[in-house]
Design a protein around this motif. Sequence first.
Motif, PDB file in Angstrom:
ATOM      1  N   THR A   1       0.800  -1.226   0.000  1.00  0.00           N
ATOM      2  CA  THR A   1       0.000   0.000   0.000  1.00  0.00           C
ATOM      3  C   THR A   1       0.832   1.275   0.000  1.00  0.00           C
ATOM      4  OG1 THR A   1      -0.197  -0.046   2.427  1.00  0.00           O
ATOM      5  CG2 THR A   1      -1.934  -1.136   1.148  1.00  0.00           C
ATOM      6  N   GLY A   2       2.139   1.166  -0.172  1.00  0.00           N
ATOM      7  CA  GLY A   2       2.957   2.382  -0.294  1.00  0.00           C
ATOM      8  C   GLY A   2       2.881   2.987  -1.677  1.00  0.00           C
ATOM      9  N   GLY A   3       2.544   2.153  -2.671  1.00  0.00           N
ATOM     10  CA  GLY A   3       2.379   2.650  -4.026  1.00  0.00           C
ATOM     11  C   GLY A   3       3.678   3.025  -4.703  1.00  0.00           C
TER      12      GLY A   3
ATOM     13  N   ASN B   1       6.816   5.194  -5.935  1.00  0.00           N
ATOM     14  CA  ASN B   1       7.717   6.188  -5.347  1.00  0.00           C
ATOM     15  C   ASN B   1       8.927   6.332  -6.265  1.00  0.00           C
ATOM     16  OD1 ASN B   1       9.511   7.727  -3.758  1.00  0.00           O
ATOM     17  ND2 ASN B   1       8.684   6.893  -1.863  1.00  0.00           N
TER      18      ASN B   1
ATOM     19  N   ASN C   1       6.727  -1.539   1.341  1.00  0.00           N
ATOM     20  CA  ASN C   1       5.441  -1.562   0.633  1.00  0.00           C
ATOM     21  C   ASN C   1       5.394  -0.587  -0.537  1.00  0.00           C
ATOM     22  OD1 ASN C   1       5.246   0.887   1.934  1.00  0.00           O
ATOM     23  ND2 ASN C   1       3.357   0.423   3.034  1.00  0.00           N
ATOM     24  N   GLU C   2       6.537  -0.011  -0.915  1.00  0.00           N
ATOM     25  CA  GLU C   2       6.598   0.923  -2.037  1.00  0.00           C
ATOM     26  C   GLU C   2       7.279   0.280  -3.237  1.00  0.00           C
ATOM     27  OE1 GLU C   2       6.726   5.254   0.179  1.00  0.00           O
ATOM     28  OE2 GLU C   2       8.623   4.230  -0.209  1.00  0.00           O
TER      29      GLU C   2
ATOM     30  N   ILE D   1      -3.518  -0.808  -6.520  1.00  0.00           N
ATOM     31  CA  ILE D   1      -3.106  -1.083  -5.156  1.00  0.00           C
ATOM     32  C   ILE D   1      -4.335  -1.514  -4.370  1.00  0.00           C
ATOM     33  CG2 ILE D   1      -2.042  -0.158  -3.076  1.00  0.00           C
ATOM     34  CD1 ILE D   1      -0.166  -0.305  -5.469  1.00  0.00           C
TER      35      ILE D   1
ATOM     36  N   ASN E   1       6.235  11.954  -3.432  1.00  0.00           N
ATOM     37  CA  ASN E   1       6.843  10.706  -3.902  1.00  0.00           C
ATOM     38  C   ASN E   1       7.166  10.696  -5.392  1.00  0.00           C
ATOM     39  OD1 ASN E   1       6.688   9.737  -1.338  1.00  0.00           O
ATOM     40  ND2 ASN E   1       5.152   8.179  -1.745  1.00  0.00           N
TER      41      ASN E   1
ATOM     42  N   ASN F   1      -3.816   4.887   3.167  1.00  0.00           N
ATOM     43  CA  ASN F   1      -2.820   5.579   3.983  1.00  0.00           C
ATOM     44  C   ASN F   1      -3.046   7.092   3.879  1.00  0.00           C
ATOM     45  OD1 ASN F   1      -1.778   3.056   4.611  1.00  0.00           O
ATOM     46  ND2 ASN F   1      -0.266   3.114   2.961  1.00  0.00           N
TER      47      ASN F   1
ATOM     48  N   VAL G   1      -1.812   7.301  -2.056  1.00  0.00           N
ATOM     49  CA  VAL G   1      -0.768   6.580  -2.799  1.00  0.00           C
ATOM     50  C   VAL G   1      -1.020   6.712  -4.293  1.00  0.00           C
ATOM     51  CG1 VAL G   1      -0.392   4.918  -0.945  1.00  0.00           C
ATOM     52  CG2 VAL G   1      -2.024   4.373  -2.758  1.00  0.00           C
ATOM     53  N   TYR G   2       0.055   6.538  -5.051  1.00  0.00           N
ATOM     54  CA  TYR G   2      -0.002   6.621  -6.509  1.00  0.00           C
ATOM     55  C   TYR G   2       0.198   5.253  -7.146  1.00  0.00           C
ATOM     56  CZ  TYR G   2       0.309  11.737  -6.713  1.00  0.00           C
ATOM     57  OH  TYR G   2       0.063  13.084  -6.597  1.00  0.00           O
ATOM     58  N   THR G   3      -0.465   5.074  -8.270  1.00  0.00           N
ATOM     59  CA  THR G   3      -0.089   4.055  -9.224  1.00  0.00           C
ATOM     60  C   THR G   3      -0.018   4.737 -10.587  1.00  0.00           C
ATOM     61  OG1 THR G   3      -0.586   1.838 -10.086  1.00  0.00           O
ATOM     62  CG2 THR G   3      -2.450   3.303  -9.658  1.00  0.00           C
TER      63      THR G   3
END
Length: 536
Positions: free
Chosen positions: A13-15, A17, A28-29, A38, A297, A350, A353-355
């Motif tokens: 779930t950090g997505g 970066n 988690n990134e 995600i 990020n 969170n 986050v990005y995808t």
Amino acid sequence: MAKISVKQVKDFTGGLNFRADQFQLKDNESPKMLNVEIDPRGGVFSRGAFRSLNSTAVAGTWAPQKLYPFSGATPTVMLTNGTKVFRSTGGNFTTLQASAGVDITSPSPHGACMAQWADTMYIATGATGSGGYAWKTTDTYAFALTASGTNPHAWQTTPTTSERKMPTAEHLIVHANKMWAANTTEAGTYYPNRLRWSLENAPENWGSDDYFDIVGGGNGITGMAIVSGQLVVFKPNAVYAIFGYDSDNFQVVELTNRIGCLDHHALAQAEDGVYWFSHNQGLYFYNGSSIQDKFVNLRSAIDVNHINPAQHESISVSYVGRRVWVSAAYSTGDLATVPTVNFVFDPSINDGVYTMFSTYDNYGLVGGCDWTDSNNLDYRLMCHPAQPYVVRVDLYDEVQDNINGTEQSFLSYYRTKWQDGGNYVAKKMWRRPDFIVKETSSASTISVDVYHDFAEGANQERRTFNLTQTPDAGALIWGTGLWGQNWSQGAISSIVLTGNNLGLARTVQMEFTGPPAEKWGINSIGYKFQSRRVKG
């Protein structure tokens, strides 16, 4: 023999970066991903398909600007494309006309701007246009409004239905029971920094003295939004808020004079605030009390020119499906000149986050909106920047894009951060990792590339292997077989697969590439390794 150590990674779930120093990445990134979602519960999986709303290409030159939802008597989605305005009730698009054979046109470089009042859509055609238009879905043609500031009766002092006027303007919005117009032309004089409001409950009547000139922050108001009862006004290098609800107590407050917005395509209204892209700085969010930086990020993509600074018009910010879609001319090779990807920001995971998404033909979608049709079916819509189609997104039951009538597979992959088992000094023998993957209802193969010791460039793979599922061909899927026969769980569960040895290395990284035209996903990775003795 050295003890085998185990490390599990089950949170993704950090997505995305893009930090240049990958020692800063969390477990988690990811430094690199494309066309994967995600999962807020921890995994990653292939995105939903993109498929066209209209089966026939939009007529004329394709230069999509923006989509506007219109909840009139008949729910309609409005499209500004080039200089024209189009409409659709869920199928093909036709132009909106002022009279038989006369299309509404807008000379504005960003197309017409629209704002709904009750069951009427008001349309501003730009500061070099002439007045604007009002249209109800029950009308065959839009009504041409006279430009405010022109005789007879240049302005109104009390509401009257006999004088239907509107300032010639670039931008419109409804706020505090008034229509607001910005960046105006009045009696032949251009006022790029002017903000006007209509009489109370009278969107077609405007008073002569009801305006502000906001001169700071660069030349020209570029857009407006409503946040927590405030009217937020954007300029190229500043953002302002208008407080108050009556003409005699409106107050202009400067929120920032360090960031702004170059175009109304680059801002998007959300239910809890407004998102906008500030040129060469990134995505920001205002919630009514503070401005928040949402691009930390990904900012290195700006710093190293992976996002082309000369193509600011490729930036489009859309709020679709409760996520922010930022299109950008992005490339790690030669500078891109068209929107190539969407950076999709999910604020619900969170702190956000990005995808990263891209169409099968390597474009980022632009100018989107949410829309509900006459059957109360919800649509998440975007525009393809190169093909003349409005596109439905987040179609999770579909596995291929279909923009122009042809099924097309899209590339999807996910790369892990570097794993060093707690230190990068000792070499380790990385044994066969275990993976929990999403189960499929048909045979599928996930390709895995393995990288060693921070060498992650092209052709640097040290090992490659496949994770293959072969479901029982004789099994039955729920809803299609008979009770008592051999049932399969289909694609709703997960299974454990074991990979090949990752090799001898100080640190390892893996990239998963999904099968074309198949759903796929990774829920967990179990690393197994034996550390070698460290030599001085």
